[in-house]
Design a protein around this motif. Structure first.
Motif, PDB file in Angstrom:
ATOM      1  N   GLU A 262       6.094  -4.878   4.056  1.00 35.36           N
ATOM      2  CA  GLU A 262       4.822  -4.176   3.825  1.00 35.36           C
ATOM      3  C   GLU A 262       4.963  -2.681   4.077  1.00 35.36           C
ATOM      4  OE1 GLU A 262       1.250  -5.626   5.587  1.00 35.36           O
ATOM      5  OE2 GLU A 262       1.135  -7.224   4.105  1.00 35.36           O
TER       6      GLU A 262
ATOM      7  N   LEU B  34       4.282   3.502  -2.056  1.00 32.51           N
ATOM      8  CA  LEU B  34       2.986   3.877  -2.630  1.00 32.51           C
ATOM      9  C   LEU B  34       2.584   5.278  -2.192  1.00 32.51           C
ATOM     10  CD1 LEU B  34       0.898   0.583  -2.202  1.00 32.51           C
ATOM     11  CD2 LEU B  34       1.784   1.517  -4.341  1.00 32.51           C
TER      12      LEU B  34
ATOM     13  N   LEU C  22       3.834   0.660 -10.277  1.00 34.85           N
ATOM     14  CA  LEU C  22       2.759   0.391  -9.325  1.00 34.85           C
ATOM     15  C   LEU C  22       2.548  -1.112  -9.183  1.00 34.85           C
ATOM     16  CD1 LEU C  22       0.307   1.094  -7.572  1.00 34.85           C
ATOM     17  CD2 LEU C  22      -1.010   1.433  -9.678  1.00 34.85           C
ATOM     18  N   ARG C  23       2.520  -1.786 -10.344  1.00 30.72           N
ATOM     19  CA  ARG C  23       2.267  -3.233 -10.296  1.00 30.72           C
ATOM     20  C   ARG C  23       3.397  -3.995  -9.612  1.00 30.72           C
ATOM     21  NH1 ARG C  23      -2.423  -4.696 -13.654  1.00 30.72           N
ATOM     22  NH2 ARG C  23      -3.305  -2.668 -14.113  1.00 30.72           N
TER      23      ARG C  23
ATOM     24  N   VAL D 115       2.711  -3.635  -5.892  1.00 28.11           N
ATOM     25  CA  VAL D 115       1.591  -4.477  -5.459  1.00 28.11           C
ATOM     26  C   VAL D 115       1.996  -5.958  -5.496  1.00 28.11           C
ATOM     27  CG1 VAL D 115      -0.754  -5.215  -5.972  1.00 28.11           C
ATOM     28  CG2 VAL D 115      -0.170  -2.790  -6.067  1.00 28.11           C
ATOM     29  N   ALA D 116       2.748  -6.343  -6.533  1.00 26.78           N
ATOM     30  CA  ALA D 116       3.243  -7.727  -6.586  1.00 26.78           C
ATOM     31  C   ALA D 116       4.104  -8.026  -5.364  1.00 26.78           C
ATOM     32  CB  ALA D 116       4.040  -7.967  -7.868  1.00 26.78           C
TER      33      ALA D 116
ATOM     34  N   LEU E 120       3.743  -6.718  -2.420  1.00 22.10           N
ATOM     35  CA  LEU E 120       2.838  -6.897  -1.279  1.00 22.10           C
ATOM     36  C   LEU E 120       2.255  -8.311  -1.265  1.00 22.10           C
ATOM     37  CD1 LEU E 120       1.018  -3.456  -1.286  1.00 22.10           C
ATOM     38  CD2 LEU E 120       2.163  -4.462   0.696  1.00 22.10           C
ATOM     39  N   HIS E 121       1.809  -8.766  -2.442  1.00 19.57           N
ATOM     40  CA  HIS E 121       1.305 -10.145  -2.524  1.00 19.57           C
ATOM     41  C   HIS E 121       2.416 -11.138  -2.203  1.00 19.57           C
ATOM     42  CE1 HIS E 121      -2.767  -9.529  -3.916  1.00 19.57           C
ATOM     43  NE2 HIS E 121      -2.372  -8.718  -4.877  1.00 19.57           N
TER      44      HIS E 121
ATOM     45  N   GLU F  31       3.060 -11.654   1.450  1.00 18.71           N
ATOM     46  CA  GLU F  31       2.045 -12.519   2.073  1.00 18.71           C
ATOM     47  C   GLU F  31       2.329 -13.991   1.765  1.00 18.71           C
ATOM     48  OE1 GLU F  31      -2.057 -11.465   1.166  1.00 18.71           O
ATOM     49  OE2 GLU F  31      -2.587 -12.363   3.088  1.00 18.71           O
ATOM     50  N   SER F  32       2.608 -14.293   0.495  1.00 14.45           N
ATOM     51  CA  SER F  32       2.836 -15.695   0.100  1.00 14.45           C
ATOM     52  C   SER F  32       4.099 -16.262   0.736  1.00 14.45           C
ATOM     53  CB  SER F  32       2.944 -15.812  -1.425  1.00 14.45           C
ATOM     54  OG  SER F  32       1.688 -15.620  -2.025  1.00 14.45           O
TER      55      SER F  32
ATOM     56  N   ARG G 214       3.983 -13.934 -10.633  1.00 13.59           N
ATOM     57  CA  ARG G 214       3.503 -12.564 -10.482  1.00 13.59           C
ATOM     58  C   ARG G 214       4.634 -11.553 -10.660  1.00 13.59           C
ATOM     59  NH1 ARG G 214      -1.150 -10.034  -8.007  1.00 13.59           N
ATOM     60  NH2 ARG G 214      -2.206 -11.886  -7.266  1.00 13.59           N
TER      61      ARG G 214
ATOM     62  N   TYR H  51      -6.200  -1.137  -8.802  1.00 12.42           N
ATOM     63  CA  TYR H  51      -5.088  -0.495  -9.503  1.00 12.42           C
ATOM     64  C   TYR H  51      -5.491   0.892  -9.989  1.00 12.42           C
ATOM     65  CZ  TYR H  51      -2.049  -4.606  -9.723  1.00 12.42           C
ATOM     66  OH  TYR H  51      -1.224  -5.636  -9.407  1.00 12.42           O
TER      67      TYR H  51
ATOM     68  N   LEU I 116      -5.101   4.577   1.466  1.00 12.24           N
ATOM     69  CA  LEU I 116      -4.159   3.675   0.813  1.00 12.24           C
ATOM     70  C   LEU I 116      -4.249   2.273   1.400  1.00 12.24           C
ATOM     71  CD1 LEU I 116      -1.700   2.967  -0.940  1.00 12.24           C
ATOM     72  CD2 LEU I 116      -0.247   3.967   0.838  1.00 12.24           C
TER      73      LEU I 116
ATOM     74  N   LEU J 268      -6.946  -5.445  -2.057  1.00 13.06           N
ATOM     75  CA  LEU J 268      -6.156  -6.324  -2.933  1.00 13.06           C
ATOM     76  C   LEU J 268      -5.871  -7.666  -2.256  1.00 13.06           C
ATOM     77  CD1 LEU J 268      -3.656  -3.742  -4.441  1.00 13.06           C
ATOM     78  CD2 LEU J 268      -5.079  -5.300  -5.773  1.00 13.06           C
ATOM     79  N   HIS J 269      -5.474  -7.607  -0.983  1.00 10.73           N
ATOM     80  CA  HIS J 269      -5.259  -8.852  -0.244  1.00 10.73           C
ATOM     81  C   HIS J 269      -6.569  -9.632  -0.121  1.00 10.73           C
ATOM     82  CE1 HIS J 269      -1.078  -8.524   0.908  1.00 10.73           C
ATOM     83  NE2 HIS J 269      -1.254  -7.293   1.367  1.00 10.73           N
TER      84      HIS J 269
ATOM     85  N   GLU K  94      -7.496 -11.644  -3.141  1.00  6.27           N
ATOM     86  CA  GLU K  94      -6.715 -12.878  -3.235  1.00  6.27           C
ATOM     87  C   GLU K  94      -7.266 -13.950  -2.282  1.00  6.27           C
ATOM     88  OE1 GLU K  94      -2.431 -12.389  -2.737  1.00  6.27           O
ATOM     89  OE2 GLU K  94      -2.202 -14.199  -3.947  1.00  6.27           O
TER      90      GLU K  94
END
Lengths: 220, 220
Positions: A60, A67, A77-78, A81-82, A84-85, A88-89, A203, B64, B77, B84-85, B88
Motif C-alpha cells: 500500500e 500515486l 493509474l488503473r 488502483v488495481a 491496491l485492491h 486487500e484481497s 482486475r 478515478y 490522496l 475506493l476501498h 468495494e
C-alpha cells in the motif's frame, strides 16, 4: 522519469507476487494441518499471518508513493488502483488460510474432518493452491493466459463446495451437527479464497487489456 | 481549483453515503424476508442488488476522475483511496444482504429459521442495519463519534454469532443438520456485513484523523 516509474511499478508487482506466494503457502500448510491434525503446522500458519499483513502495508505504501509522486493517469493509474485492491484481497486470502489453520488447532488432537469428506478437502486445498500459484504468475505479469484456466479452477472449487453441501445435508450423514457446522464454514473459506484469487486476476488483466475474461464468477 | 476539488470530494462522499443507504435497506428487507417467508421482499432485494453494483461503478469512476485530474497528495490522496476501498466493501455488504434474501427464497414457502433462533436473527438484522445507518453518517462526514459505537455494535454481532454456534452445536438441538448448515452460513453473512461496515468506518476515520479507533475487530 518514465523508466523510473515503470521500475517502481515492476517493484510493486513483485511485492504483490511475493504476497501471493505467502498466501499460497499458507493455504497449502493450513490444508496439511487440517488433513493430518498437525498442530505445529497450524501454529506456523497462524504466526506467519503477520507477514502477510506487513506485506500488504508495504504494498500500500508503495502504491501511495506512486500515486503521490508520479500522479499516473489512464492505464497506469488503473494499474496502481488495481494493485491496491489486490493487496486487500490477497491479505483476505491469507486470513482465510488462517481460519482453516485455526479450525485445525481448535479441534486438535481430534480430526476436524470425518473420513468420507477428507478427499473433498484434499481437492479443495489442491485447487486453491493451484489457483494461487497461477495468480502469482498473473500478478507478476508472466502469464496472462493463466487467468483463463483460473476461472476453470474456480468452477471446480464451486462444484466441490456444492457437492459437500449435498453430502452434509443427505439423510445418510452420520456425523451429526457439530462437524456439519465446521465443514460448512471450512468449505466456504476455500470457496472464498478461490473467489478472491479470481477477482484479483480479473482486475489485473482488465486494466492491462481493457477486457474482462469472458466468464462470470459465481458466489455462494 | 481547490474548492472545485473539495466539491468533487463531497460528491464522492455523498455517493458512498447513498450506497450505504442502499445496502442498509437491502439488509433490512432481506431480514424481513427471512423472518416472514416473504418471497416478494426477497425478490425485491435480489433484483435491486444491481443498483448497488452500479453505484459502486459510479463511485469508482468519480474516484478515478479525482485521482487523474487533480492528482491529490497526502491526506486528500488517502481519502480518495479509502473511498475506493469503501466502494468495494459496501458492494460486498450488498452481496451479503443478497445472500440472505436468496436463502429466504430458496426455502420458500418453508421457513429457514426454527422458531427458537428467530430472535437471534431479528437482533442480527437490527444491529447490522443500525451499524449501516451509523456508517452512512460516518461516510457522509456527519458524525465521527458514530464510529466508536459502531465497534460496540460489531461486538454485539460477534456475540450473537458465537451464541448461535453454541445453540446449534448443543446436544439439545432438535432441528437436524440441514437447518444447522443454513443458519451457520446465514449467521456468518450477518457477521461479515458488520465487519465490512466497521472496516470502512475505521479506514475513513483513519485517513481524516490519522488514528485508528482504539479497538481491534475480530473475525470468525
Amino acid at each position: 522519469m518514465r523508466d523510473a516509474y515503470n521500475l517502481e511499478l515492476d517493484n510493486l508487482r513483485a511485492q504483490l507476487g511475493d504476497m501471493v506466494q505467502l498466501v499460497a503457502e499458507a493455504m497449502e500448510l493450513a490444508t496439511r494441518s487440517l488433513l493430518h491434525q498437525d498442530l505445529e503446522t497450524a501454529e506456523q500458519v497462524i504466526s506467519d499471518d503477520v507477514k502477510v499483513d506487513d506485506a500488504r502495508s508495504a504494498a500500500e505504501e508503495k502504491a501511495y508513493g506512486l500515486l503521490a509522486l508520479q500522479a499516473p493517469v489512464a492505464t497506469d493509474l488503473r494499474i496502481v488502483v488495481a494493485a491496491l485492491h489486490a493487496a486487500e484481497s490477497i491479505e483476505r486470502m491469507g486470513d482465510l488460510a488462517l481460519h482453516v489453520a485455526k479450525a485445525a488447532r481448535r479441534r486438535h488432537p481430534e480430526p476436524v474432518l470425518p473420513p468420507d469428506v477428507r478427499p473433498a478437502f484434499e481437492r479443495l486445498g489442491d485447487v486453491d493452491v493451484r489457483l494461487a500459484r497461477k495468480l502469482e504468475r498473473v500478478v507478476r505479469g508472466d502469464d496472462a493466459e493463466a487467468a483463463k484456466s483460473l476461472e476453470d479452477d474456480d468452477d471446480e472449487v464451486d462444484e466441490i463446495h456444492r457437492n459437500l453441501f449435498t453430502v452434509i445435508m443427505d439423510s445418510d450423514w452420520q456425523h451429526g451437527v457439530s462437524p456439519a457446522v465446521d465443514l460448512t464454514l471450512l468449505s466456504r473459506f476455500y470457496e472464498r479464497y478461490a473467489d478472491h484469487a479470481v477477482s484479483v486476476a480479473r482486475r489485473m488483466l482488465f486494466v492491462v487489456t481493457g477486457r474482462m475474461p469472458n466468464h462470470s464468477s459465481s458466489d455462494v
